[in-house]
Design a protein around this motif. Structure first.
Motif, PDB file in Angstrom:
ATOM      1  N   ARG A   1       0.875  -1.171   0.000  1.00  0.00           N
ATOM      2  CA  ARG A   1       0.000   0.000   0.000  1.00  0.00           C
ATOM      3  C   ARG A   1       0.908   1.217   0.000  1.00  0.00           C
ATOM      4  NH1 ARG A   1      -5.417   1.531  -0.088  1.00  0.00           N
ATOM      5  NH2 ARG A   1      -5.956   3.174   1.377  1.00  0.00           N
ATOM      6  N   VAL A   2       0.786   2.027  -1.033  1.00  0.00           N
ATOM      7  CA  VAL A   2       1.636   3.199  -1.213  1.00  0.00           C
ATOM      8  C   VAL A   2       0.796   4.448  -1.002  1.00  0.00           C
ATOM      9  CG1 VAL A   2       3.093   4.449  -2.843  1.00  0.00           C
ATOM     10  CG2 VAL A   2       3.079   1.964  -2.871  1.00  0.00           C
ATOM     11  N   LEU A   3       1.327   5.399  -0.245  1.00  0.00           N
ATOM     12  CA  LEU A   3       0.670   6.680  -0.009  1.00  0.00           C
ATOM     13  C   LEU A   3       1.539   7.796  -0.550  1.00  0.00           C
ATOM     14  CD1 LEU A   3      -0.470   6.215   3.674  1.00  0.00           C
ATOM     15  CD2 LEU A   3      -1.861   6.018   1.640  1.00  0.00           C
TER      16      LEU A   3
ATOM     17  N   LEU B   1       9.718   7.263 -10.210  1.00  0.00           N
ATOM     18  CA  LEU B   1      10.508   6.329  -9.407  1.00  0.00           C
ATOM     19  C   LEU B   1      10.630   4.955 -10.061  1.00  0.00           C
ATOM     20  CD1 LEU B   1       9.153   7.258  -5.900  1.00  0.00           C
ATOM     21  CD2 LEU B   1      11.435   7.714  -6.801  1.00  0.00           C
ATOM     22  N   GLY B   2      10.002   4.776 -11.203  1.00  0.00           N
ATOM     23  CA  GLY B   2      10.105   3.503 -11.914  1.00  0.00           C
ATOM     24  C   GLY B   2       8.847   2.664 -11.892  1.00  0.00           C
ATOM     25  N   LEU B   3       7.811   3.101 -11.212  1.00  0.00           N
ATOM     26  CA  LEU B   3       6.545   2.369 -11.195  1.00  0.00           C
ATOM     27  C   LEU B   3       5.702   2.884 -12.357  1.00  0.00           C
ATOM     28  CD1 LEU B   3       5.931   2.541  -7.356  1.00  0.00           C
ATOM     29  CD2 LEU B   3       6.880   0.640  -8.655  1.00  0.00           C
TER      30      LEU B   3
ATOM     31  N   LEU C   1       5.929  10.318   0.782  1.00  0.00           N
ATOM     32  CA  LEU C   1       5.796   9.131  -0.055  1.00  0.00           C
ATOM     33  C   LEU C   1       6.236   7.928   0.776  1.00  0.00           C
ATOM     34  CD1 LEU C   1       5.140   8.203  -2.937  1.00  0.00           C
ATOM     35  CD2 LEU C   1       7.484   8.675  -3.546  1.00  0.00           C
ATOM     36  N   ILE C   2       5.268   7.097   1.202  1.00  0.00           N
ATOM     37  CA  ILE C   2       5.556   5.983   2.097  1.00  0.00           C
ATOM     38  C   ILE C   2       4.815   4.729   1.637  1.00  0.00           C
ATOM     39  CG2 ILE C   2       6.095   7.388   4.114  1.00  0.00           C
ATOM     40  CD1 ILE C   2       3.242   7.031   5.070  1.00  0.00           C
TER      41      ILE C   2
ATOM     42  N   PRO D   1       9.880   4.474   4.189  1.00  0.00           N
ATOM     43  CA  PRO D   1      10.094   5.404   3.082  1.00  0.00           C
ATOM     44  C   PRO D   1      10.165   4.630   1.768  1.00  0.00           C
ATOM     45  CG  PRO D   1      12.081   5.186   4.396  1.00  0.00           C
ATOM     46  CD  PRO D   1      11.007   4.409   5.091  1.00  0.00           C
ATOM     47  N   ILE D   2       9.814   5.268   0.680  1.00  0.00           N
ATOM     48  CA  ILE D   2       9.731   4.583  -0.612  1.00  0.00           C
ATOM     49  C   ILE D   2      11.085   4.044  -1.058  1.00  0.00           C
ATOM     50  CG2 ILE D   2      10.074   6.580  -2.103  1.00  0.00           C
ATOM     51  CD1 ILE D   2       7.429   3.872  -2.630  1.00  0.00           C
TER      52      ILE D   2
END
Length: 111
Positions: free
Chosen positions: A32-34, A50-52, A79-80, A99-100
């Motif tokens: 789960r990315v915020l 970031l590559g996603l 960004l977490i 952290p991402i």
């Protein structure tokens, strides 16, 4: 397509939450990315940079919870991520936010 959603804050910025498959092959399940950004498009652009690459937000099926919003607002990068629970219920006692850069870090080769 990833499940996700967004929440517009009183100051005009947004928090976007996405459930994504884990980008590294070292672990099962998803994350789960915020993301905190000026608008939804900029939030998705931050992830793509970031590559996603294949990250899209369609609808608002899984918006961020108030606890998630607080977590991302208090992080300096905005960004977490953390492991997405299998049953869809968020349990804050299982894992803290990361952290991402910890998600996208390449594993080092061991000789």
């Amino acid at each position: 397509m990833a499940a996700g959603g967004f929440c517009k804050l009183p100051n005009g910025t947004v928090v976007v939450a996405l459930n994504l498959p884990r980008p590294a092959a070292d672990g099962p399940g998803g994350v789960r990315v915020l993301v905190h950004a000026a608008n939804r498009a900029r939030a998705l652009t931050r992830l793509r940079n970031l590559g996603l690459r294949a990250v899209y937000l369609r609808g608002n099926a899984a918006p961020p919870t108030p606890d998630e919003i607080t977590a991302v607002l208090h992080h300096p990068d905005g960004l977490i991520w953390r492991t997405a629970p299998d049953n869809g219920v968020t349990d804050l006692t299982l894992e803290l936010w990361h952290p991402i850069r910890a998600l996208l870090r390449r594993p080092t080769a061991q000789a």
